[in-house]
Design a protein around this motif. Structure first.
Motif, PDB file in Angstrom:
ATOM      1  N   PRO A 120     -11.361   1.285 -14.137  1.00 54.14           N
ATOM      2  CA  PRO A 120     -11.653   1.341 -12.354  1.00 54.14           C
ATOM      3  C   PRO A 120     -11.081   3.690 -12.223  1.00 54.14           C
ATOM      4  N   GLU A 177      -2.262   0.012  -6.434  1.00 51.09           N
ATOM      5  CA  GLU A 177      -2.618  -0.317  -7.823  1.00 51.09           C
ATOM      6  C   GLU A 177      -1.498  -0.884  -8.549  1.00 51.09           C
ATOM      7  N   TYR A 203     -12.620   5.149  -0.274  1.00 50.33           N
ATOM      8  CA  TYR A 203     -11.917   4.100   0.913  1.00 50.33           C
ATOM      9  C   TYR A 203     -11.085   5.295   1.524  1.00 50.33           C
ATOM     10  N   THR A 226       0.630  -1.457   0.116  1.00 54.67           N
ATOM     11  CA  THR A 226       0.294   0.363   0.040  1.00 54.67           C
ATOM     12  C   THR A 226       0.716   1.011  -0.204  1.00 54.67           C
ATOM     13  N   PHE A 260      -9.888   7.506  -8.873  1.00 54.57           N
ATOM     14  CA  PHE A 260      -9.708   5.943  -9.468  1.00 54.57           C
ATOM     15  C   PHE A 260     -10.556   5.420  -8.300  1.00 54.57           C
ATOM     16  N   THR A 261     -11.783   4.646  -8.904  1.00 51.04           N
ATOM     17  CA  THR A 261     -12.962   4.090  -7.680  1.00 51.04           C
ATOM     18  C   THR A 261     -12.579   2.891  -6.613  1.00 51.04           C
ATOM     19  N   THR A 262     -11.122   2.566  -6.890  1.00 51.92           N
ATOM     20  CA  THR A 262     -10.075   0.943  -5.932  1.00 51.92           C
ATOM     21  C   THR A 262      -9.959   1.803  -5.082  1.00 51.92           C
ATOM     22  N   ASN A 263      -9.526   3.037  -4.440  1.00 55.55           N
ATOM     23  CA  ASN A 263      -8.722   3.455  -3.741  1.00 55.55           C
ATOM     24  C   ASN A 263      -9.715   4.994  -2.965  1.00 55.55           C
ATOM     25  N   TYR A 284      -5.122  -2.709 -16.672  1.00 55.68           N
ATOM     26  CA  TYR A 284      -6.781  -3.104 -16.491  1.00 55.68           C
ATOM     27  C   TYR A 284      -7.554  -2.944 -17.634  1.00 55.68           C
ATOM     28  N   LEU A 327     -18.295   4.728 -12.646  1.00 52.86           N
ATOM     29  CA  LEU A 327     -17.056   3.976 -13.756  1.00 52.86           C
ATOM     30  C   LEU A 327     -18.088   4.851 -14.657  1.00 52.86           C
TER      31      LEU A 327
END
Length: 240
Positions: A106, A34, A181, A5, A175-178, A102, A194
């Motif tokens: 994302p 990522e 959060y 991370t 980025f919706t992946t992080n 990817y 997305l």
């Protein structure tokens, strides 16, 4: 297996030792999850097993990945496909895209759950923060969904969710992946959609090389792709 991370201590460059042929990759962003698959591949010796001495260069807001391969600083780079394709089409850049990290992009529109934006039509009359490099993506998504760009206010974005959290903007492109959060850690709840799910079906973190490198280092590039895939496969076994 431990997921690497942003808090993990990794230098801006990271080199695997005792390998035969040097190869250098330029990442698209700072060290975070990522790029976990590449870190795993380095730690597990997958590049070394392919006969490669792999050097990893971290990216960031001031790094233009394509510049690293143009200047010869790196053999390959992870890029935003929008800018790479534009450089090829409009400037005649001698780039080749040989892979994509990817398969489903994302990147998406992130908003607060208290003021949700769930689809492109919800952007009408709203203010959205977008990094300059990604404006072309949002423009395309709006056009695909028959939304007049003039009805959406776009402001520059510096990769900091604070303006969204404080209500200065209604949404941001992230980025919706992080990022959701990150917002959660700051005490708020986020929602997102997305661009890919609304017609902008393009890859991301495309693996780009110059035509010259593809010609002279084709074998090493294939080995790099194979080792990287092993790293990602290993990461997926335990992404915690």
């Amino acid at each position: 297996m431990k997921l690497v991370t942003a808090t993990t201590t990794i230098p801006f460059w990271y080199k695997s030792a005792n390998a035969a042929t040097p190869i250098t990759m330029q990442a698209a962003w700072i060290n975070d999850a990522e790029f976990a698959g590449y870190f795993v591949a380095i730690d597990k010796g997958y590049y070394k097993n392919e006969g490669l001495d792999m050097t990893y260069l971290s990216g960031g807001p001031d790094v233009i990945p394509e510049s690293s391969i143009i200047t010869g600083k790196a053999d390959l780079a992870l890029t935003t496909p929008d800018t790479t394709i534009k450089a090829i089409a409009e400037q005649g850049a001698k780039f080749k895209i040989i892979g994509a990290q990817y398969q489903k992009n994302p990147i998406g529109i992130v908003s607060l759950a208290s003021n949700p934006i769930r689809s492109p039509k919800d952007l009408i009359g709203k203010t959205i923060a977008i990094p300059p490099v990604n404006v072309i993506s949002v423009d395309a998504m709006l056009k695909i969904n028959n939304i007049d760009k003039s009805k959406v206010k776009i402001v520059p974005y510096s990769y900091d969710p604070t303006p969204l959290i404080e209500g200065e903007v209604d949404a941001s492109l992230d980025f919706t992946t992080n990022v959701p959060y990150t917002i959660k850690m700051l005490g708020k709840k986020a929602t997102s959609f997305l661009l890919y799910d609304f017609g902008f079906t393009i890859f991301n973190d495309t693996v780009v090389v110059t035509e010259e490198v593809l010609k002279t280092k084709r074998k090493q590039l294939i080995s790099w792709l194979r080792a990287s895939r092993k790293g990602w496969d290993e990461n997926f076994k335990d992404p915690s």
